[in-house]
Design a protein around this motif. Sequence first.
Motif, PDB file in Angstrom:
ATOM      1  N   GLN A   1       0.696  -4.078   8.863  1.00 15.09           N
ATOM      2  CA  GLN A   1       0.427  -5.450   8.496  1.00 15.09           C
ATOM      3  C   GLN A   1      -0.601  -5.426   7.349  1.00 15.09           C
ATOM      4  N   THR A   2      -1.287  -6.517   7.152  1.00 20.27           N
ATOM      5  CA  THR A   2      -2.509  -6.543   6.358  1.00 20.27           C
ATOM      6  C   THR A   2      -3.494  -7.395   7.136  1.00 20.27           C
ATOM      7  N   PRO A   3      -4.795  -7.239   6.872  1.00 21.09           N
ATOM      8  CA  PRO A   3      -5.427  -6.584   5.743  1.00 21.09           C
ATOM      9  C   PRO A   3      -5.307  -5.053   5.740  1.00 21.09           C
ATOM     10  N   GLN A   4      -5.393  -4.509   4.515  1.00 20.71           N
ATOM     11  CA  GLN A   4      -5.693  -3.107   4.281  1.00 20.71           C
ATOM     12  C   GLN A   4      -7.012  -3.101   3.505  1.00 20.71           C
ATOM     13  N   SER A   5      -7.960  -2.325   3.974  1.00 27.55           N
ATOM     14  CA  SER A   5      -9.304  -2.411   3.403  1.00 27.55           C
ATOM     15  C   SER A   5      -9.799  -1.038   2.974  1.00 27.55           C
ATOM     16  N   PHE A   6     -10.552  -1.029   1.866  1.00 28.93           N
ATOM     17  CA  PHE A   6     -10.934   0.233   1.236  1.00 28.93           C
ATOM     18  C   PHE A   6     -12.299   0.129   0.562  1.00 28.93           C
ATOM     19  N   LYS A   7     -12.952   1.263   0.451  1.00 31.30           N
ATOM     20  CA  LYS A   7     -14.024   1.357  -0.523  1.00 31.30           C
ATOM     21  C   LYS A   7     -13.361   1.387  -1.891  1.00 31.30           C
ATOM     22  N   ALA A   8     -13.738   0.464  -2.735  1.00 34.18           N
ATOM     23  CA  ALA A   8     -12.988   0.205  -3.969  1.00 34.18           C
ATOM     24  C   ALA A   8     -12.963   1.404  -4.909  1.00 34.18           C
ATOM     25  N   LYS A   9     -14.087   2.087  -5.052  1.00 32.66           N
ATOM     26  CA  LYS A   9     -14.116   3.240  -5.960  1.00 32.66           C
ATOM     27  C   LYS A   9     -13.223   4.358  -5.449  1.00 32.66           C
ATOM     28  N   LEU A  10     -13.228   4.573  -4.141  1.00 34.02           N
ATOM     29  CA  LEU A  10     -12.370   5.600  -3.541  1.00 34.02           C
ATOM     30  C   LEU A  10     -10.908   5.304  -3.852  1.00 34.02           C
ATOM     31  N   LEU A  11     -10.502   4.054  -3.664  1.00 30.91           N
ATOM     32  CA  LEU A  11      -9.109   3.694  -3.905  1.00 30.91           C
ATOM     33  C   LEU A  11      -8.767   3.818  -5.387  1.00 30.91           C
ATOM     34  N   ARG A  12      -9.620   3.295  -6.243  1.00 30.31           N
ATOM     35  CA  ARG A  12      -9.343   3.346  -7.676  1.00 30.31           C
ATOM     36  C   ARG A  12      -9.249   4.783  -8.187  1.00 30.31           C
ATOM     37  N   ASP A  13     -10.233   5.597  -7.807  1.00 36.29           N
ATOM     38  CA  ASP A  13     -10.260   6.968  -8.319  1.00 36.29           C
ATOM     39  C   ASP A  13      -9.058   7.766  -7.820  1.00 36.29           C
ATOM     40  N   THR A  14      -8.654   7.530  -6.572  1.00 35.70           N
ATOM     41  CA  THR A  14      -7.487   8.233  -6.032  1.00 35.70           C
ATOM     42  C   THR A  14      -6.218   7.761  -6.721  1.00 35.70           C
ATOM     43  N   TYR A  15      -6.108   6.468  -6.941  1.00 39.73           N
ATOM     44  CA  TYR A  15      -4.930   5.924  -7.627  1.00 39.73           C
ATOM     45  C   TYR A  15      -4.816   6.506  -9.025  1.00 39.73           C
ATOM     46  N   GLU A  16      -5.920   6.585  -9.737  1.00 35.04           N
ATOM     47  CA  GLU A  16      -5.893   7.103 -11.104  1.00 35.04           C
ATOM     48  C   GLU A  16      -5.583   8.603 -11.153  1.00 35.04           C
ATOM     49  N   SER A  17      -5.739   9.290 -10.014  1.00 35.29           N
ATOM     50  CA  SER A  17      -5.417  10.721  -9.975  1.00 35.29           C
ATOM     51  C   SER A  17      -3.940  10.989  -9.742  1.00 35.29           C
ATOM     52  N   LEU A  18      -3.168   9.945  -9.402  1.00 39.68           N
ATOM     53  CA  LEU A  18      -1.744  10.112  -9.119  1.00 39.68           C
ATOM     54  C   LEU A  18      -0.946  10.265 -10.403  1.00 39.68           C
ATOM     55  N   SER A  19       0.115  11.026 -10.316  1.00 46.51           N
ATOM     56  CA  SER A  19       1.057  11.117 -11.429  1.00 46.51           C
ATOM     57  C   SER A  19       1.927   9.862 -11.456  1.00 46.51           C
ATOM     58  N   ASP A  20       2.637   9.655 -12.562  1.00 47.19           N
ATOM     59  CA  ASP A  20       3.552   8.518 -12.644  1.00 47.19           C
ATOM     60  C   ASP A  20       4.634   8.620 -11.584  1.00 47.19           C
ATOM     61  N   GLU A  21       5.086   9.834 -11.295  1.00 46.03           N
ATOM     62  CA  GLU A  21       6.119  10.027 -10.266  1.00 46.03           C
ATOM     63  C   GLU A  21       5.594   9.640  -8.895  1.00 46.03           C
ATOM     64  N   GLU A  22       4.332   9.974  -8.608  1.00 48.52           N
ATOM     65  CA  GLU A  22       3.741   9.607  -7.320  1.00 48.52           C
ATOM     66  C   GLU A  22       3.563   8.094  -7.222  1.00 48.52           C
ATOM     67  N   LYS A  23       3.153   7.463  -8.309  1.00 45.17           N
ATOM     68  CA  LYS A  23       2.982   6.006  -8.296  1.00 45.17           C
ATOM     69  C   LYS A  23       4.310   5.296  -8.057  1.00 45.17           C
ATOM     70  N   ASP A  24       5.400   5.879  -8.543  1.00 45.24           N
ATOM     71  CA  ASP A  24       6.718   5.251  -8.421  1.00 45.24           C
ATOM     72  C   ASP A  24       7.197   5.162  -6.975  1.00 45.24           C
ATOM     73  N   ILE A  25       6.700   6.040  -6.095  1.00 44.20           N
ATOM     74  CA  ILE A  25       7.175   6.029  -4.711  1.00 44.20           C
ATOM     75  C   ILE A  25       6.196   5.350  -3.762  1.00 44.20           C
ATOM     76  N   LEU A  26       5.160   4.731  -4.307  1.00 41.27           N
ATOM     77  CA  LEU A  26       4.206   4.027  -3.455  1.00 41.27           C
ATOM     78  C   LEU A  26       4.853   2.787  -2.859  1.00 41.27           C
ATOM     79  N   THR A  27       4.566   2.553  -1.580  1.00 40.32           N
ATOM     80  CA  THR A  27       5.028   1.337  -0.923  1.00 40.32           C
ATOM     81  C   THR A  27       3.884   0.375  -0.649  1.00 40.32           C
ATOM     82  N   ASP A  28       2.692   0.902  -0.494  1.00 36.64           N
ATOM     83  CA  ASP A  28       1.525   0.032  -0.321  1.00 36.64           C
ATOM     84  C   ASP A  28       0.267   0.806  -0.693  1.00 36.64           C
ATOM     85  N   ALA A  29      -0.886   0.145  -0.574  1.00 37.78           N
ATOM     86  CA  ALA A  29      -2.134   0.762  -1.025  1.00 37.78           C
ATOM     87  C   ALA A  29      -2.584   1.901  -0.122  1.00 37.78           C
ATOM     88  N   ALA A  30      -2.335   1.809   1.174  1.00 36.51           N
ATOM     89  CA  ALA A  30      -2.770   2.871   2.080  1.00 36.51           C
ATOM     90  C   ALA A  30      -2.124   4.201   1.721  1.00 36.51           C
TER      91      ALA A  30
END
Length: 234
Positions: free
Chosen positions: A166-195
């Motif tokens: 369900q939601t909410p999904q909650s995160f420390k914002a820097k942790l989420l941002r930095d991890t997201y920016e470390s993903l390749s384009d291929e990894e981003k393409d298969i994301l279904t949600d933020a978790a």
Amino acid sequence: MIFAVILAGGTGSRMGSTDMPKQFLEIKGKPILNHTVEKFLPNPKFEKIIVLSPKSWIGHTREIIRKFTGKNDRIAVIEGGSTRNETIMNAIRYIDREYGLDDDTVIVTHDSVRPFVTHRIIEENIKTALNCGACDTVIPATDTIVEGDGTAITNIPDRRKMYQGQTPQSFKAKLLRDTYESLSDEEKDILTDAAKILVMKGKEVRLVQGETFNIKITYPYDLKIARSLLDTDS
């Protein structure tokens, strides 16, 4: 600081024949989005409630919030992104620009069309994200989950380990941002949600117990259920 991030960037294509995104459809004389925002407003822990809207609907979003909530400096309406996770990143960029990010900045991300979230769920999300870095609201799966290839069953996982997200999904914002920016384009393409951003990189995402009535209004049938739930509450 703690921020609510209300994801209202979708167009609601699965709702069927409607000229507007589903978050603007009314139940009991008020847009679904407003019902959702009002669940976050009473909580004093939120520095800001950030509503992310499709670009062409930003003016309408601001208008209905003023109409039903009044002028409120704790609510900001900004443009969403091209995907769910880009929408969340837009919220983090806004927070960084307006307030600055530190290691304990927390975002509580929530679907605009889940208007039945409770104070208990929100509070547990805040506490768990602060203590553990990330969490996802879930309920145990009641049906058997079947994996298949489109033609036949390939696996039947142990239902005792299956949950419905369900939601909410909650995160420390820097942790989420930095991890997201470390993903390749291929990894981003298969994301279904933020978790999944964190799970893909082996980072822990804790579970918060949701509620069966914390439904997401996606299809016309869901609108009927939502109206019934509101009638029960009144």
